[in-house]
Design a protein around this motif. Structure first.
Motif, short mmCIF file in Angstrom:
data_model
loop_
_atom_site.label_atom_id
_atom_site.label_comp_id
_atom_site.label_asym_id
_atom_site.label_seq_id
_atom_site.Cartn_x
_atom_site.Cartn_y
_atom_site.Cartn_z
N ARG A 4 -6.60 8.05 9.75
CA ARG A 4 -5.76 8.74 10.73
C ARG A 4 -4.32 8.85 10.24
O ARG A 4 -3.66 9.88 10.42
N SER A 5 -3.83 7.79 9.59
CA SER A 5 -2.45 7.81 9.11
C SER A 5 -2.26 8.90 8.06
O SER A 5 -1.24 9.62 8.08
N TYR A 6 -3.23 9.04 7.15
CA TYR A 6 -3.12 10.10 6.14
C TYR A 6 -3.10 11.48 6.79
O TYR A 6 -2.26 12.33 6.47
N ALA A 7 -4.03 11.69 7.72
CA ALA A 7 -4.11 13.00 8.36
C ALA A 7 -2.82 13.32 9.11
O ALA A 7 -2.32 14.46 9.07
N VAL B 105 0.85 -1.19 0.00
CA VAL B 105 0.00 0.00 0.00
C VAL B 105 0.88 1.24 0.00
O VAL B 105 1.75 1.40 0.87
N ILE B 106 0.69 2.08 -1.01
CA ILE B 106 1.39 3.35 -1.13
C ILE B 106 0.34 4.45 -1.15
O ILE B 106 -0.52 4.46 -2.03
N SER B 107 0.39 5.33 -0.19
CA SER B 107 -0.54 6.45 -0.13
C SER B 107 0.22 7.75 -0.37
O SER B 107 1.45 7.77 -0.39
N GLY B 108 -0.53 8.82 -0.53
CA GLY B 108 0.13 10.10 -0.74
C GLY B 108 -0.82 11.19 -1.13
O GLY B 108 -2.04 11.13 -0.87
N ILE C 266 8.58 9.72 8.77
CA ILE C 266 9.07 8.40 9.17
C ILE C 266 9.33 8.33 10.67
O ILE C 266 9.00 7.34 11.34
N ASN C 267 9.88 9.39 11.24
CA ASN C 267 10.16 9.39 12.67
C ASN C 267 8.90 9.47 13.52
O ASN C 267 8.93 9.11 14.71
N SER C 268 7.81 9.93 12.92
CA SER C 268 6.57 10.10 13.68
C SER C 268 5.55 9.00 13.45
O SER C 268 4.63 8.84 14.25
N ARG C 269 5.69 8.25 12.36
CA ARG C 269 4.69 7.25 11.99
C ARG C 269 5.38 5.90 11.81
O ARG C 269 6.02 5.66 10.79
N SER C 270 5.21 5.01 12.77
CA SER C 270 5.91 3.73 12.74
C SER C 270 5.42 2.82 11.62
O SER C 270 6.13 1.90 11.21
N GLU C 271 4.23 3.08 11.08
CA GLU C 271 3.69 2.22 10.02
C GLU C 271 4.23 2.56 8.64
O GLU C 271 3.94 1.88 7.66
N ILE C 272 5.04 3.64 8.52
CA ILE C 272 5.55 4.11 7.24
C ILE C 272 7.06 3.91 7.20
O ILE C 272 7.78 4.32 8.11
N ASP C 273 7.54 3.29 6.11
CA ASP C 273 8.97 3.00 5.97
C ASP C 273 9.66 3.85 4.91
O ASP C 273 10.89 3.93 4.89
N ARG D 200 5.11 4.65 1.65
CA ARG D 200 4.85 3.20 1.62
C ARG D 200 4.73 2.66 3.03
O ARG D 200 5.57 2.91 3.88
N PHE D 201 3.66 1.91 3.24
CA PHE D 201 3.41 1.30 4.54
C PHE D 201 4.19 -0.01 4.65
O PHE D 201 4.40 -0.72 3.67
N ASN D 202 4.58 -0.36 5.88
CA ASN D 202 5.27 -1.63 6.09
C ASN D 202 4.29 -2.77 6.37
O ASN D 202 4.70 -3.90 6.59
#
Length: 307
Positions: A209-212, A149-152, A242-249, A194-196
């Protein structure tokens, strides 16, 4: 000269679907542009024209609209996951599905105090204005076992009217640009992350929430970075996410430099003390880069702006 078939895919692009959810008199809108691309055992349709393994693109279009009704649209990512899983698991020849989604957001029209007689009426609860900040994007890929999953976003225009410099660069005989110690920094953000998450649906991220949160961190980093170059700002923006969202690599950014040049007002006997600028639309500098969590390999396509 003998030839062989290489990578191929097919599907229905840009299916515009608008889903209205009616919660009593209050309505909610999801407005998506969905593109479906399928690949798998498709050699024969290319070699001989046999359609035995081909799910018609018209069917994929119908599936998008049917799923909007059957599953609803909780988020762009979740809707794409429903579609990708369906195509791969329901059709044996299809081995991989890629769903790309653009989301156009709407907000409610607020009435003024002078029109307070409308507050609470049906008109307010189902009246909307299209938000003009950005277009949300997502790409969901499924191969029968693993997800990607790639968001943006794209078209998010931002500006710092100060706290930006550009000097100390290489100069040669063709250089005419003057060094700047207080300049406007403006860009239109195109970002993909990209999500891990790959398989465990119990640990699926909260997409909304992740997008916001990712958007918030991009904007905060842009605003809070004292910039000596747009490259520095790009790195800070990606690092903050990346430093704020652990689900994003992985975060990939494309930042066109929306140049603002000081206008020469001396011919009119006027001094331009960093007040009046000419906003140039082209040509423009284009700064692109990827920021990765340490130990992670890059996988977002370089040309991510079409996601």
């Amino acid at each position: 000269m003998p030839t062989i078939l290489g990578q191929n895919q097919y599907g229905k692009a840009e299916n515009r679907v608008v889903k209205i959810t009616r919660d009593g008199d209050t309505h909610h809108i999801k407005d998506l542009n969905v593109s479906v691309a399928l690949s798998g055992d498709m050699e024969e349709v290319h070699y001989s024209g046999s359609n035995a393994n081909v799910l018609p693109t018209d069917t994929t279009k119908n599936t998008v609209f049917a799923f909007a009704k059957e599953h609803g649209i909780e988020s762009a990512e979740q809707f794409g996951i429903h579609l990708a899983r369906h195509f791969v698991t329901s059709q044996e020849p299809i081995k991989r599905a890629r769903i790309r989604v653009e989301e156009y957001t709407w907000e409610r029209i607020e009435t003024s105090d002078n029109n307070s007689r409308f507050i609470g009426s049906d008109e307010v609860k189902h009246s909307f204005v299209r938000k003009g900040q950005e277009v949300r994007t997502s790409q969901i890929t499924f191969d029968g076992e693993n997800w990607e999953v790639i968001s943006g976003m794209k078209d998010l225009t931002v500006m710092n009217s100060t706290n930006s410099e550009f000097w100390g660069y290489v100069k040669d005989k063709y250089t005419t640009l003057q060094e700047a110690y207080d300049r406007i920094l403006a860009t239109t953000v195109q970002a993909a992350w990209r999500f891990n998450w790959t398989s465990d649906e119990q640990r699926m991220p909260n997409w909304e929430r992740s997008y916001a949160e990712a958007k918030k961190h991009l904007l905060q980093a842009f605003a809070e970075t004292y910039s000596l170059s747009l490259q520095q700002t790009l790195y800070q923006m990606g690092s903050r996410v990346i430093n704020s969202r652990s689900e994003i690599d992985e975060v990939r950014l494309s930042l066109p430099n929306k140049h603002h040049f000081l206008v020469d007002l001396e011919p009119f006997g006027l001094k331009n003390d960093n007040e009046v600028y000419f906003a140039a639309d082209r040509p423009y500098g284009l700064i692109e880069g990827t920021v990765l969590r340490d130990g992670v390999e890059a996988r977002i396509p370089v040309d991510h702006t079409n996601l």
